[in-house]
Design a protein around this motif. Structure first.
Motif, short mmCIF file in Angstrom:
data_model
loop_
_atom_site.label_atom_id
_atom_site.label_comp_id
_atom_site.label_asym_id
_atom_site.label_seq_id
_atom_site.Cartn_x
_atom_site.Cartn_y
_atom_site.Cartn_z
N LYS A 110 22.51 -11.64 -27.58
CA LYS A 110 23.72 -10.89 -27.90
C LYS A 110 24.19 -10.00 -26.76
N ARG A 112 26.51 -7.66 -27.80
CA ARG A 112 26.91 -6.46 -28.55
C ARG A 112 26.20 -6.41 -29.89
N ASP A 113 25.91 -5.19 -30.36
CA ASP A 113 25.28 -5.00 -31.66
C ASP A 113 26.29 -5.04 -32.80
N ARG A 114 27.52 -4.64 -32.48
CA ARG A 114 28.57 -4.61 -33.50
C ARG A 114 29.74 -5.49 -33.05
N HIS A 384 23.59 -2.49 -46.19
CA HIS A 384 24.83 -1.80 -45.83
C HIS A 384 25.98 -2.77 -46.05
N GLU A 388 31.79 -2.22 -41.81
CA GLU A 388 31.74 -0.76 -41.85
C GLU A 388 32.62 -0.21 -40.74
N PHE A 391 33.88 -2.65 -38.15
CA PHE A 391 32.93 -3.43 -37.36
C PHE A 391 31.92 -4.12 -38.28
N ARG A 393 27.95 -5.07 -38.27
CA ARG A 393 26.65 -4.99 -37.61
C ARG A 393 25.99 -6.37 -37.69
N GLU A 396 19.98 -8.91 -38.32
CA GLU A 396 18.78 -9.14 -37.53
C GLU A 396 17.76 -10.00 -38.26
#
Length: 423
Positions: A110, A112-114, A384, A388, A391, A393, A396
């Motif tokens: 990746k 980016r995380d978001r 979650h 949010e 974005f 997330r 994982e």
């Protein structure tokens, strides 16, 4: 590991969400989603006959096997690829679970995380619901008040006018657009998209592909209202759904230059690359297209000729996640960003998010589920919300990172369609 079965389920939401489940002899299951199409589940079942007994880890080879098996139905495009794309995504879910890693790891890791999401705000309201032929319908899940409102827009008790059959007697105002823009931006979205080819009080002919001076002025007023409502820190885009000819699309795009659009989407029909190149070359407004292009081959000419400022493949129909990665890489050689088109449930949206996380040239991912009250409820496995503050997330957990909430899916299942019935 061998595939033992492939089955489908369809949920009647704002569109038909078609889910694919792959089972294996090692107890690992995979979940994918296809873009809607008439007769889609029958095609998926036919494709499934090719794959039972195959190793699901051989994703690219199986993609090729499905592609060439369907060559008589058009090996370069069409609804066969809607089916293939959903199956391919389910294979990635299987492989991710087998390897114990999320899909994005298998696509290169990746960046980016978001993942940034752009919210499709429709035409300032959100009562849109279309069947597999893009004909307006009254979804069973609407409240009584919403049913009454949408019934006023539909000419028949069950079905209404087909997609593209524009009317001129509906009212869409700059104030409506501005209010919707403020409301959605307040939820944390940094990018919004609206329809711009909406009923216009100055329209003389809905079929000619032409625009009058007054029509252009009204369309500009809608854009101006949105820009003033959200200011300069929120990106805005507008969709034209392939309706206009070159000269009038270009005239409109030039009139919109002062408003700093993120893009103007599908200004002309998608078949003629040279015509699209003329629009793109003639304006400072960025031009986006690609949701009706299939595989990297469908994007090659448009990218080579500079017809696209932004490429917008739909990963539930263009060929799947690996093909999406190949499209992204091809676009990157031309320094063109990707903004994937997406009208999917959380299943297809999260699959797209895995790809979006794994490519460098990502801009934003579409969210088209604002009108569906159970959109967030369709999956389990996250602690979650799927989206949010504008974005996603990136999950994982292994594979896709979520599972289908079958209780909710059954509640809204399309009548007459099998629900993961194995043959």
């Amino acid at each position: 590991m061998k595939i033992t079965s492939i089955s489908t389920a369809v949920v009647e939401a704002n569109y038909d969400w078609t889910f694919i489940r792959i089972r294996t002899d090692e107890g690992i299951t995979g979940l994918g989603e296809s873009y809607l199409a008439p007769g889609l589940t029958a095609i998926i079942r036919e494709m499934g006959r090719l794959l039972v007994g195959e190793d699901p880890r051989d994703i690219d080879r199986l993609f090729s096997k499905m592609r060439w098996a369907a060559s008589g139905a058009g090996s370069m495009g069409g609804i066969v690829y809607n089916a293939i794309s959903g199956i391919e995504a389910a294979l990635w879910d299987v492989l991710g679970k087998y390897c114990g890693v999320p899909i994005y790891r298998l696509l290169g890791g990746k960046y980016r995380d978001r993942v940034r999401v752009y919210a499709d705000c429709h035409a300032g309201e959100a009562l849109e619901a279309l069947d597999s032929l893009m004909v307006a319908r009254r979804p069973r899940w609407l409240t009584e008040e919403e049913r009454t409102a949408i019934s006023a827009e539909i000419n028949h008790p069950v079905h209404g006018r087909a997609y593209g059959e524009a009317e001129t007697d509906e009212v869409f105002t700059p104030e409506m657009y501005a209010a919707r823009a403020r409301e959605v931006a307040s939820r944390g979205f940094t990018a919004l998209k609206f329809d711009l080819d909406v009923p216009n009080p100055h329209t003389l002919d809905t079929h000619s592909g032409t625009l009058t001076h007054a029509e252009v002025g009204f369309m500009v007023s809608l854009v101006e209202a949105v820009r003033e409502a959200v200011g300069e820190t929120v990106d805005i885009a507008f969709d034209l759904h392939w309706r206009y000819d070159v000269s009038d699309a270009l005239r409109l795009a030039c009139e919109l230059e002062p408003y700093g659009l993120m893009w103007l989407e599908d200004p002309i029909p998608p078949e003629n690359v040279e015509a699209l190149r003329r629009v793109t070359a003639g304006t400072r407004t960025p031009i986006s297209s690609g949701e009706n292009l299939y595989m990297r081959y469908g994007f090659r000419e448009a990218l080579e000729r500079g017809a696209l400022d932004i490429a917008a493949p739909d990963l539930q129909k263009t060929g799947g996640l690996l093909e999406g990665r190949k499209i992204a890489d091809l676009a990157d050689t031309h320094y063109v960003a990707l903004a994937p088109h997406c009208i999917a449930s959380p299943v297809g949206t999260l699959a797209s998010a895995h790809l979006a996380a794994a490519i460098p040239n990502f801009l934003a991912l579409e969210w088209h589920g604002m009108s569906v009250p159970f959109w967030e409820e369709m999956v389990t496995g996250l602690d979650h919300p799927v989206i949010e503050d504008g974005f996603i997330r990136v999950p994982e957990a292994p594979g896709l990172g979520v599972e289908l909430n079958e209780e909710v899916a059954r509640r809204y299942a399309r009548p007459g369609e099998p629900f993961f019935e194995e043959t």
